[in-house]
Design a protein around this motif. Structure first.
Motif, PDB file in Angstrom:
ATOM      1  N   THR A 292      12.085   6.378 -12.974  1.00 17.66           N
ATOM      2  CA  THR A 292      11.113   6.847 -11.862  1.00 17.66           C
ATOM      3  C   THR A 292      11.456   8.229 -11.483  1.00 17.66           C
ATOM      4  OG1 THR A 292      13.048   5.856 -10.628  1.00 17.66           O
ATOM      5  CG2 THR A 292      11.169   4.368 -11.073  1.00 17.66           C
ATOM      6  N   PRO A 293      10.503   8.879 -11.210  1.00 14.39           N
ATOM      7  CA  PRO A 293      10.496  10.176 -10.688  1.00 14.39           C
ATOM      8  C   PRO A 293      11.438  10.380  -9.451  1.00 14.39           C
ATOM      9  CG  PRO A 293       8.197   9.715 -10.427  1.00 14.39           C
ATOM     10  CD  PRO A 293       8.938   8.417 -10.991  1.00 14.39           C
ATOM     11  N   THR A 294      12.671  10.505  -9.404  1.00 13.78           N
ATOM     12  CA  THR A 294      13.467  10.396  -8.104  1.00 13.78           C
ATOM     13  C   THR A 294      12.784  11.640  -6.829  1.00 13.78           C
ATOM     14  OG1 THR A 294      15.270   9.691  -9.329  1.00 13.78           O
ATOM     15  CG2 THR A 294      15.570  10.553  -7.062  1.00 13.78           C
ATOM     16  N   TYR A 295      12.844  12.871  -7.073  1.00 10.35           N
ATOM     17  CA  TYR A 295      12.650  13.790  -6.466  1.00 10.35           C
ATOM     18  C   TYR A 295      11.178  13.635  -5.772  1.00 10.35           C
ATOM     19  CZ  TYR A 295      17.116  15.552  -7.503  1.00 10.35           C
ATOM     20  OH  TYR A 295      18.393  15.743  -7.883  1.00 10.35           O
ATOM     21  N   GLY A 296      10.077  13.163  -6.598  1.00 12.26           N
ATOM     22  CA  GLY A 296       8.825  13.109  -6.410  1.00 12.26           C
ATOM     23  C   GLY A 296       8.739  11.905  -5.130  1.00 12.26           C
ATOM     24  N   LEU A 297       9.491  10.986  -5.484  1.00 11.56           N
ATOM     25  CA  LEU A 297       9.728   9.673  -4.444  1.00 11.56           C
ATOM     26  C   LEU A 297      10.081  10.140  -3.208  1.00 11.56           C
ATOM     27  CD1 LEU A 297      10.901   6.817  -6.719  1.00 11.56           C
ATOM     28  CD2 LEU A 297       8.528   7.208  -5.943  1.00 11.56           C
ATOM     29  N   ILE A 298      11.313  10.894  -3.374  1.00 11.82           N
ATOM     30  CA  ILE A 298      11.847  11.315  -1.807  1.00 11.82           C
ATOM     31  C   ILE A 298      10.960  12.416  -1.220  1.00 11.82           C
ATOM     32  CG2 ILE A 298      13.861  12.905  -0.956  1.00 11.82           C
ATOM     33  CD1 ILE A 298      15.547  11.934  -3.253  1.00 11.82           C
ATOM     34  N   LEU A 299      10.472  13.185  -1.910  1.00  9.52           N
ATOM     35  CA  LEU A 299       9.225  14.163  -1.066  1.00  9.52           C
ATOM     36  C   LEU A 299       8.168  13.439  -0.579  1.00  9.52           C
ATOM     37  CD1 LEU A 299       8.432  17.032  -0.395  1.00  9.52           C
ATOM     38  CD2 LEU A 299       7.359  17.019  -2.608  1.00  9.52           C
TER      39      LEU A 299
ATOM     40  N   LEU B 134       0.821  -1.175  -0.073  1.00  6.14           N
ATOM     41  CA  LEU B 134      -0.045   0.042   0.106  1.00  6.14           C
ATOM     42  C   LEU B 134       0.836   1.206  -0.021  1.00  6.14           C
ATOM     43  CD1 LEU B 134      -2.866   1.218   0.390  1.00  6.14           C
ATOM     44  CD2 LEU B 134      -2.584   1.009   2.417  1.00  6.14           C
ATOM     45  N   PHE B 135       1.974   1.224   0.652  1.00  4.89           N
ATOM     46  CA  PHE B 135       2.607   2.306   0.874  1.00  4.89           C
ATOM     47  C   PHE B 135       3.530   2.741  -0.458  1.00  4.89           C
ATOM     48  CE2 PHE B 135       7.132   3.947   1.224  1.00  4.89           C
ATOM     49  CZ  PHE B 135       6.954   5.022   2.362  1.00  4.89           C
ATOM     50  N   GLN B 136       3.860   1.561  -1.219  1.00  5.22           N
ATOM     51  CA  GLN B 136       4.530   1.555  -2.478  1.00  5.22           C
ATOM     52  C   GLN B 136       3.706   2.209  -3.477  1.00  5.22           C
ATOM     53  OE1 GLN B 136       6.356  -2.375  -2.930  1.00  5.22           O
ATOM     54  NE2 GLN B 136       8.257  -1.702  -2.338  1.00  5.22           N
ATOM     55  N   ALA B 137       2.446   1.678  -3.609  1.00  8.39           N
ATOM     56  CA  ALA B 137       1.424   2.076  -4.436  1.00  8.39           C
ATOM     57  C   ALA B 137       1.137   3.649  -4.194  1.00  8.39           C
ATOM     58  CB  ALA B 137       0.180   1.339  -4.429  1.00  8.39           C
ATOM     59  N   GLU B 138       0.909   3.901  -3.289  1.00 11.77           N
ATOM     60  CA  GLU B 138       0.557   5.202  -2.820  1.00 11.77           C
ATOM     61  C   GLU B 138       1.590   6.187  -3.293  1.00 11.77           C
ATOM     62  OE1 GLU B 138      -1.681   8.663  -1.631  1.00 11.77           O
ATOM     63  OE2 GLU B 138      -2.384   6.593  -1.663  1.00 11.77           O
ATOM     64  N   LEU B 139       2.752   5.917  -2.692  1.00  9.03           N
ATOM     65  CA  LEU B 139       4.083   6.726  -3.121  1.00  9.03           C
ATOM     66  C   LEU B 139       4.281   6.804  -4.560  1.00  9.03           C
ATOM     67  CD1 LEU B 139       6.506   8.081  -1.887  1.00  9.03           C
ATOM     68  CD2 LEU B 139       7.850   5.823  -2.026  1.00  9.03           C
ATOM     69  N   SER B 140       4.200   5.719  -5.372  1.00  6.76           N
ATOM     70  CA  SER B 140       4.507   5.684  -6.671  1.00  6.76           C
ATOM     71  C   SER B 140       3.435   6.570  -7.414  1.00  6.76           C
ATOM     72  CB  SER B 140       4.422   4.214  -7.353  1.00  6.76           C
ATOM     73  OG  SER B 140       5.208   3.612  -6.859  1.00  6.76           O
ATOM     74  N   THR B 141       2.043   6.502  -7.167  1.00  5.85           N
ATOM     75  CA  THR B 141       1.021   7.355  -7.796  1.00  5.85           C
ATOM     76  C   THR B 141       1.398   8.888  -7.576  1.00  5.85           C
ATOM     77  OG1 THR B 141      -0.448   6.898  -6.030  1.00  5.85           O
ATOM     78  CG2 THR B 141      -0.663   5.497  -7.925  1.00  5.85           C
ATOM     79  N   ASP B 142       1.644   9.120  -6.141  1.00 11.41           N
ATOM     80  CA  ASP B 142       1.787  10.541  -5.925  1.00 11.41           C
ATOM     81  C   ASP B 142       3.093  11.138  -6.677  1.00 11.41           C
ATOM     82  OD1 ASP B 142      -0.329  10.404  -3.996  1.00 11.41           O
ATOM     83  OD2 ASP B 142       0.968  10.121  -2.308  1.00 11.41           O
ATOM     84  N   ALA B 143       4.254  10.295  -6.646  1.00 10.96           N
ATOM     85  CA  ALA B 143       5.275  10.813  -7.258  1.00 10.96           C
ATOM     86  C   ALA B 143       5.163  10.915  -8.838  1.00 10.96           C
ATOM     87  CB  ALA B 143       6.453   9.882  -7.288  1.00 10.96           C
TER      88      ALA B 143
END
Length: 330
Positions: free
Chosen positions: A192-199, A159-168
Motif C-alpha cells: 500500500t502507498p503509505t505516504y499517500g494514505l497519510i496525506l 466510502l472513506f476507505q474507497a476514496e482514500l485508497s483511490t486517491d493514494a
C-alpha cells in the motif's frame, strides 16, 4: 471485508423493498411538489450552496441546484477505479466488477426510494437529511430505523476507505511519472502507498471539518466535472490520433458512436458546472492556479536535473501496456 461492509450497508434497504413493496400506493409516485415551495427554492439554494450563481435555476417546486449536485455526487467517480486497475491481473474480472457495481449502485438508490415514497404518507418538506431512517421506522419498525443508522455509519466508513485508497494510488501513479515527490511512490510491506494514505487522511479530515457538506459537494463536483471533460477530450484525442494503440479496455463503437453515447454525459456535466455559485468558481480557479504552480515547480526541478521517477517500469494489465506507452495528449 469489503463484501461484508457492502452487505451491511444495503441490508436495511433490501428489507425495506421486501416489506414495503406490499404497502406501496403507486399514486404517490406521481404526486407533484407543493406549489408554495416555488417561493423558497432560491433561498434554499443560496443557503445550502453559499450565495449567488451564474445560472439561477429553480422551477417546479424543486431546488434543482442541490438536487442535481447531490445526484451527480452520488453517481460519479467511476473513473476512480482506474487508479486501482494495475493491481488486477485480469481485465475480465475488472470489467465484470464495474458492470455489476453500476447495476448495484443504481438499484440501491432507485428501488428503496421508489418503495419509500410509495409506502409512506410523508410530505415533501419531511425529506431532510437522515429521513430514510424515519421512513424505515414507519414502514417496517423501529428496529429497522436503528439498523439503517448503523448501516449508514458503516457505509460512510466504506466510502472513506474507497476514496482514500483511490486517491493514494493516484498520488503513487503521479509520483511514478515524476509529477510528485518520490516519497509518494513508496509502498509498505503490504503493497500500500503509505505516504499517500497519510496525506489523503489529513486532507480529507481537514476539509470535512471546516466546510458544510452541501458546499463541499458542489466544490468537489465542479473540479471533478472539469476533470471529466479533460478525460473525454483525451479519449477522443487518442481515438482520432492513435486508433491502433493497444488498450486494456476498448468501447466497441466507432468515434461517431462514442460521441453519441458521450453527448448526454458531457451536456449534463456542463449544465451542472453552470449551476455553481461564485464561491465555487473562486475555489476552482484558486485550485487550478495552485496546481499549475506545483506542476511548473516540478517541471523546473526535473529540467535542472533533480531526481525524478519518470524512467520507471510499469505493470501490464491484461495484454495491453500502461504507463509510458500512453502519450501525453493534453
Amino acid at each position: 471485508m469489503s463484501v461484508v461492509l457492502c452487505g451491511i450497508a444495503i441490508s436495511p434497504f433490501v428489507i425495506l423493498i421486501v416489506v414495503g413493496s406490499f404497502k406501496v400506493d403507486p399514486s404517490r409516485w406521481l404526486a407533484l411538489p407543493d406549489a408554495d415551495i416555488n417561493n423558497t427554492t432560491t433561498a434554499l439554494d443560496n443557503h445550502h450552496t453559499g450565495g449567488e450563481t451564474l445560472l439561477d435555476f429553480s422551477a417546479g417546486g424543486i431546488s434543482w441546484r442541490p438536487f442535481l449536485n447531490n445526484l451527480f455526487w452520488c453517481l460519479n467517480s467511476w473513473d476512480s477505479a482506474a487508479n486501482l486497475v494495475a493491481e488486477n491481473k485480469s481485465t475480465a474480472s475488472f470489467l465484470r466488477a464495474m458492470m455489476l457495481g453500476m447495476i448495484l449502485v443504481v438499484s440501491c438508490y432507485f428501488f428503496p426510494l421508489l418503495v419509500a415514497i410509495g409506502s409512506s404518507d410523508s410530505e415533501q418538506a419531511d425529506w431532510t437529511d437522515g429521513y430514510m431512517a424515519a421512513v424505515n421506522t414507519k414502514v417496517v419498525g423501529p428496529w429497522l430505523g436503528a439498523w439503517t443508522v448503523f448501516a449508514a455509519a458503516i457505509s460512510n466508513i466504506g466510502l472513506f476507505q474507497a476514496e482514500l485508497s483511490t486517491d493514494a494510488f493516484q498520488l503513487m501513479g503521479m509520483a511514478d511519472r515524476g509529477y510528485l515527490p518520490k516519497i509518494f511512490s513508496q509502498k509498505s510491506r503490504h503493497g500500500t502507498p503509505t505516504y499517500g494514505l497519510i496525506l489523503g487522511t489529513v486532507v480529507i479530515v481537514i476539509i470535512i471539518s471546516v466546510s458544510e457538506i452541501d458546499r463541499l459537494i458542489e466544490m468537489m463536483n465542479f473540479n471533478y466535472g472539469i476533470s471529466l471533460l479533460f478525460e473525454y477530450a483525451a479519449f477522443f484525442k487518442l481515438r482520432v490520433s492513435r486508433p491502433n494503440m493497444a488498450r486494456p479496455y476498448r468501447i466497441p463503437l466507432n468515434t461517431l458512436g462514442c460521441a453519441a453515447i458521450f453527448f448526454p454525459t458531457i451536456a449534463s456535466t456542463i449544465f451542472i458546472l453552470c449551476l455553481a455559485t461564485y464561491d465555487t468558481y473562486y475555489f476552482a480557479i484558486g485550485s487550478w492556479i495552485v496546481g499549475y504552480l506545483l506542476y511548473a515547480a516540478a517541471k523546473r526541478c526535473n529540467d535542472q536535473g533533480s531526481p525524478t521517477n519518470r524512467n520507471v517500469e510499469y505493470e501490464r494489465v491484461g495484454n495491453a501496456p500502461l504507463g509510458d506507452d500512453i502519450p501525453e495528449v493534453l
